[in-house]
Design a protein around this motif. Structure first.
Motif, PDB file in Angstrom:
ATOM      1  N   VAL A 104       0.848  -1.199   0.000  1.00 30.42           N
ATOM      2  CA  VAL A 104       0.000   0.000   0.000  1.00 30.42           C
ATOM      3  C   VAL A 104       0.878   1.241   0.000  1.00 30.42           C
ATOM      4  N   LEU A 105       1.894   1.252   0.870  1.00 28.29           N
ATOM      5  CA  LEU A 105       2.791   2.404   0.936  1.00 28.29           C
ATOM      6  C   LEU A 105       3.625   2.531  -0.336  1.00 28.29           C
ATOM      7  N   LYS A 106       3.986   1.405  -0.931  1.00 26.91           N
ATOM      8  CA  LYS A 106       4.703   1.436  -2.217  1.00 26.91           C
ATOM      9  C   LYS A 106       3.861   2.144  -3.268  1.00 26.91           C
ATOM     10  N   HIS A 107       2.599   1.788  -3.365  1.00 22.98           N
ATOM     11  CA  HIS A 107       1.740   2.393  -4.377  1.00 22.98           C
ATOM     12  C   HIS A 107       1.458   3.871  -4.076  1.00 22.98           C
ATOM     13  N   LEU A 108       1.398   4.230  -2.811  1.00 24.42           N
ATOM     14  CA  LEU A 108       1.233   5.647  -2.472  1.00 24.42           C
ATOM     15  C   LEU A 108       2.464   6.446  -2.900  1.00 24.42           C
ATOM     16  N   ALA A 109       3.644   5.839  -2.769  1.00 25.18           N
ATOM     17  CA  ALA A 109       4.864   6.513  -3.210  1.00 25.18           C
ATOM     18  C   ALA A 109       4.945   6.569  -4.734  1.00 25.18           C
ATOM     19  N   ASP A 110       4.427   5.550  -5.405  1.00 25.90           N
ATOM     20  CA  ASP A 110       4.489   5.482  -6.864  1.00 25.90           C
ATOM     21  C   ASP A 110       3.518   6.449  -7.546  1.00 25.90           C
ATOM     22  N   PHE A 111       2.405   6.746  -6.892  1.00 26.41           N
ATOM     23  CA  PHE A 111       1.346   7.542  -7.526  1.00 26.41           C
ATOM     24  C   PHE A 111       1.004   8.757  -6.659  1.00 26.41           C
ATOM     25  N   PRO A 112       1.735   9.863  -6.855  1.00 25.89           N
ATOM     26  CA  PRO A 112       1.520  11.060  -6.033  1.00 25.89           C
ATOM     27  C   PRO A 112       0.078  11.569  -6.048  1.00 25.89           C
ATOM     28  N   HIS A 113      -0.612  11.460  -7.190  1.00 27.07           N
ATOM     29  CA  HIS A 113      -1.992  11.948  -7.244  1.00 27.07           C
ATOM     30  C   HIS A 113      -2.917  11.101  -6.361  1.00 27.07           C
ATOM     31  N   ILE A 114      -2.605   9.808  -6.235  1.00 28.76           N
ATOM     32  CA  ILE A 114      -3.364   8.942  -5.326  1.00 28.76           C
ATOM     33  C   ILE A 114      -3.049   9.322  -3.879  1.00 28.76           C
ATOM     34  N   TYR A 115      -1.756   9.518  -3.617  1.00 32.87           N
ATOM     35  CA  TYR A 115      -1.337   9.929  -2.272  1.00 32.87           C
ATOM     36  C   TYR A 115      -2.054  11.213  -1.852  1.00 32.87           C
ATOM     37  N   ASP A 116      -2.134  12.186  -2.745  1.00 27.50           N
ATOM     38  CA  ASP A 116      -2.760  13.475  -2.417  1.00 27.50           C
ATOM     39  C   ASP A 116      -4.221  13.308  -2.015  1.00 27.50           C
ATOM     40  N   GLN A 117      -4.921  12.398  -2.696  1.00 26.30           N
ATOM     41  CA  GLN A 117      -6.323  12.149  -2.366  1.00 26.30           C
ATOM     42  C   GLN A 117      -6.454  11.494  -0.989  1.00 26.30           C
ATOM     43  N   VAL A 118      -5.557  10.560  -0.702  1.00 31.23           N
ATOM     44  CA  VAL A 118      -5.565   9.924   0.619  1.00 31.23           C
ATOM     45  C   VAL A 118      -5.233  10.950   1.690  1.00 31.23           C
ATOM     46  N   TYR A 119      -4.258  11.814   1.402  1.00 33.31           N
ATOM     47  CA  TYR A 119      -3.857  12.848   2.373  1.00 33.31           C
ATOM     48  C   TYR A 119      -5.031  13.767   2.716  1.00 33.31           C
ATOM     49  N   LYS A 120      -5.801  14.153   1.712  1.00 34.46           N
ATOM     50  CA  LYS A 120      -6.973  15.003   1.959  1.00 34.46           C
ATOM     51  C   LYS A 120      -7.967  14.310   2.886  1.00 34.46           C
ATOM     52  N   GLU A 121      -8.195  13.027   2.625  1.00 31.61           N
ATOM     53  CA  GLU A 121      -9.142  12.277   3.459  1.00 31.61           C
ATOM     54  C   GLU A 121      -8.617  12.136   4.884  1.00 31.61           C
ATOM     55  N   VAL A 122      -7.318  11.863   5.018  1.00 30.42           N
ATOM     56  CA  VAL A 122      -6.705  11.720   6.333  1.00 30.42           C
ATOM     57  C   VAL A 122      -6.789  13.022   7.117  1.00 30.42           C
ATOM     58  N   MET A 123      -6.460  14.140   6.477  1.00 28.79           N
ATOM     59  CA  MET A 123      -6.445  15.424   7.182  1.00 28.79           C
ATOM     60  C   MET A 123      -7.842  15.889   7.545  1.00 28.79           C
ATOM     61  N   ALA A 124      -8.850  15.484   6.773  1.00 28.13           N
ATOM     62  CA  ALA A 124     -10.227  15.822   7.129  1.00 28.13           C
ATOM     63  C   ALA A 124     -10.590  15.222   8.483  1.00 28.13           C
ATOM     64  N   THR A 125     -10.080  14.039   8.765  1.00 26.41           N
ATOM     65  CA  THR A 125     -10.299  13.404  10.071  1.00 26.41           C
ATOM     66  C   THR A 125      -9.376  14.003  11.125  1.00 26.41           C
ATOM     67  N   ALA A 126      -8.101  14.195  10.758  1.00 22.08           N
ATOM     68  CA  ALA A 126      -7.113  14.705  11.716  1.00 22.08           C
ATOM     69  C   ALA A 126      -7.521  16.057  12.294  1.00 22.08           C
ATOM     70  N   LYS A 127      -8.171  16.894  11.485  1.00 18.72           N
ATOM     71  CA  LYS A 127      -8.578  18.232  11.946  1.00 18.72           C
ATOM     72  C   LYS A 127      -9.687  18.186  12.993  1.00 18.72           C
ATOM     73  N   THR A 128     -10.360  17.060  13.082  1.00 22.71           N
ATOM     74  CA  THR A 128     -11.431  16.926  14.076  1.00 22.71           C
ATOM     75  C   THR A 128     -10.927  16.340  15.389  1.00 22.71           C
ATOM     76  N   LYS A 129      -9.646  15.955  15.435  1.00 22.23           N
ATOM     77  CA  LYS A 129      -9.111  15.269  16.614  1.00 22.23           C
ATOM     78  C   LYS A 129      -8.225  16.203  17.434  1.00 22.23           C
ATOM     79  N   GLY A 130      -8.241  16.007  18.743  1.00 29.52           N
ATOM     80  CA  GLY A 130      -7.335  16.723  19.621  1.00 29.52           C
ATOM     81  C   GLY A 130      -5.934  16.165  19.493  1.00 29.52           C
ATOM     82  N   PRO A 131      -4.917  16.855  20.034  1.00 30.56           N
ATOM     83  CA  PRO A 131      -3.514  16.426  19.880  1.00 30.56           C
ATOM     84  C   PRO A 131      -3.256  14.994  20.337  1.00 30.56           C
ATOM     85  N   ASN A 132      -3.895  14.583  21.418  1.00 26.00           N
ATOM     86  CA  ASN A 132      -3.660  13.242  21.951  1.00 26.00           C
ATOM     87  C   ASN A 132      -4.873  12.328  21.803  1.00 26.00           C
TER      88      ASN A 132
END
Length: 465
Positions: A286-314
């Motif tokens: 999975v991480l190999k393919h994320l490194a191979d395809f930056p446009h895929i990585y960017d989409q995953v990053y957006k989804e991850v950060m949408a959740t991360a912004k709702t969480k407290g530091p810990n």
């Protein structure tokens, strides 16, 4: 003439007019083991589907007469007839690497009976929800200690470390690094060699698996013995959380006797095998393919950060957070389709039956393989293209995407694997950007696909970290 006669009679049924599946059993004793290992699972299976039959063909692997079922219909037949016409089976060579000698002749069902009794309770949603914070906490710690301080890391060994550490924590509540290392080092010998050609001579991979298995079992007996003493000291009225090992130690067999330490060890080893090699391979690619395809990585990053912004530091991840990672899971599934962490599974026939007009005799072994469908353009157009959109909507046709089996034979650990993969994806993508060091790195196949250089990547921390 004798050769022709032998071939003729080998293809005949047992007097009923039914014929055996087409194919060849290869050389005496060796069968087609060497060809299977040399060609790799994908080429071996696809070539024989073209040569013999796209439904089913026979061969000889692991010293056994074996039938390979192919395509969605073959997959469906095997999965829906589990425990009816067929039962789970391990080759004797694998048993010798994993189990105590007195259990070699036992069926796989007998060996894993204790684990099977817990499968439902440890993998039901209520239990899985409790695992997520542990997975997240350990992943954070792992990224902080093993990844973030470096400019370059090797993904495969680090993924294996995280996966094994997590299994030890969740199943046995073992988290001491030195203790885990005493288990992990010999366990890697086991997983590296248990599917190799079973020649038990010095320096062979299989010899390493045999030696590693002995060390793993010895270490597990120490852990089990220590835990059993702890339990005897506790009052029966004491409550609190019990890990899986503690619960196994309280199980009684049909005659009312407490299971032996060796029986418990067999079951723990089964869990470690099921949760370690395939999951760490899945995470790696999975991480190999994320490194191979930056446009895929960017989409995953957006989804991850949408959740991360709702969480407290810990604040740790929850079931609800994981359920929102729809695109990330599509990416993971497409990675698993292209590079399946497990090639398939063995079964043993319980009775004679017919499939695709061919007779399958009682006692023969069967094997279903992901490559009969995963890269078939009839089911996945442009099969070598990385395209997560394949899994949108209703997704692939039934019984074509089968890394976890299907139907009643679906791997009970599918949800556990899904959570572990997504939690790790979340933590890596949230903090790091990956770049392959060698885009042309070769992949070899043992029990699971393995990057020959360990998949080295350059890493860069995101500015918000």
């Amino acid at each position: 003439m004798l050769t022709i006669a032998a071939f003729f009679f080998s293809q005949r049924g047992s007097g009923s007019g039914e014929t055996l599946p087409p194919g060849t059993t290869g050389w005496p004793i060796l069968g087609e083991n060497v060809k299977f290992a040399w060609e790799g699972s994908e080429k071996y299976v696809t070539d024989r589907m073209k040569k013999y039959s796209s439904d089913v063909f026979q061969t000889s692997l692991m010293g056994e007469k074996m039938v390979i079922f192919c395509g969605p219909q073959g997959n469906k037949f095997l999965f829906t007839n589990a425990n009816k016409l067929l039962t789970s089976w391990w080759p004797q060579s694998i048993k010798k690497a994993l189990l105590f000698p007195e259990f070699y002749e036992d069926s796989l069902k007998e060996v894993t009976a204790v684990m099977s009794s817990f499968t439902h309770s440890i993998l039901k949603p209520e239990a899985l929800k409790q695992y997520i914070p542990v997975m997240d906490s350990l992943a954070r710690q792992h990224i902080e200690q093993e990844w973030a301080p470096n400019k370059q890391v090797k993904v495969f060994p680090l993924s294996k470390k995280y996966t094994f550490d997590l299994a030890c924590k969740l199943f046995m509540n073992v988290d001491d690094p030195a203790h885990i290392k005493r288990l992990a080092d010999p366990f890697r010998l086991v997983t590296n060699g248990m599917f190799s050609v079973p020649i038990d001579l010095p320096t062979t991979a299989y010899n390493g698996a045999i030696k590693g298995g002995k060390m793993v079992r010895a270490e597990l007996l120490k852990i089990i013995g220590h835990r059993r003493k702890e339990l005897t000291k506790q009052s029966e009225t004491e409550g609190g959380h019990q890990d899986l090992l503690s619960r196994m130690l309280l199980v009684k067999d049909e005659e009312g006797n407490i299971c032996s330490d060796k029986v418990i060890s067999n079951n723990i080893i089964g869990l470690l095998v099921a949760s370690f090699e395939t999951t760490s391979s899945a995470v790696t690619f999975v991480l190999k393919h994320l490194a191979d395809f930056p446009h895929i990585y960017d989409q995953v990053y957006k989804e991850v950060m949408a959740t991360a912004k709702t969480k407290g530091p810990n604040e740790l991840l929850t079931w609800e957070d994981i359920e929102k990672m729809k695109y990330s899971w599509n990416v993971a599934r497409e990675s698993i389709r292209l590079t399946p962490p497990a090639q398939g599974a063995f079964r043993e026939t319980l009775t004679d039956f017919t499939f695709a007009s061919f007779k399958i005799p009682k006692g023969w072994k069967t094997f279903w393989n992901v490559y009969t469908t995963h890269k078939n353009p009839d089911y996945f157009p442009e099969p070598e293209k990385f395209d997560p959109s394949r899994f949108e909507g209703s997704g692939p046709k039934p019984y074509t995407f089968v890394p976890f089996g299907g139907g009643p034979g679906m791997c009970p650990g599918k949800e556990y694997a899904r959570l572990e993969i997504l939690v790790f994806m979340y933590n890596v993508v949230k903090r790091l950007k990956l770049e392959r060091v060698n885009p042309n790195e070769k992949i070899t196949y043992h029990s699971s696909p393995t990057p020959m250089e360990g998949l080295p990547v350059r890493i860069k921390l995101h500015e918000n970290n």
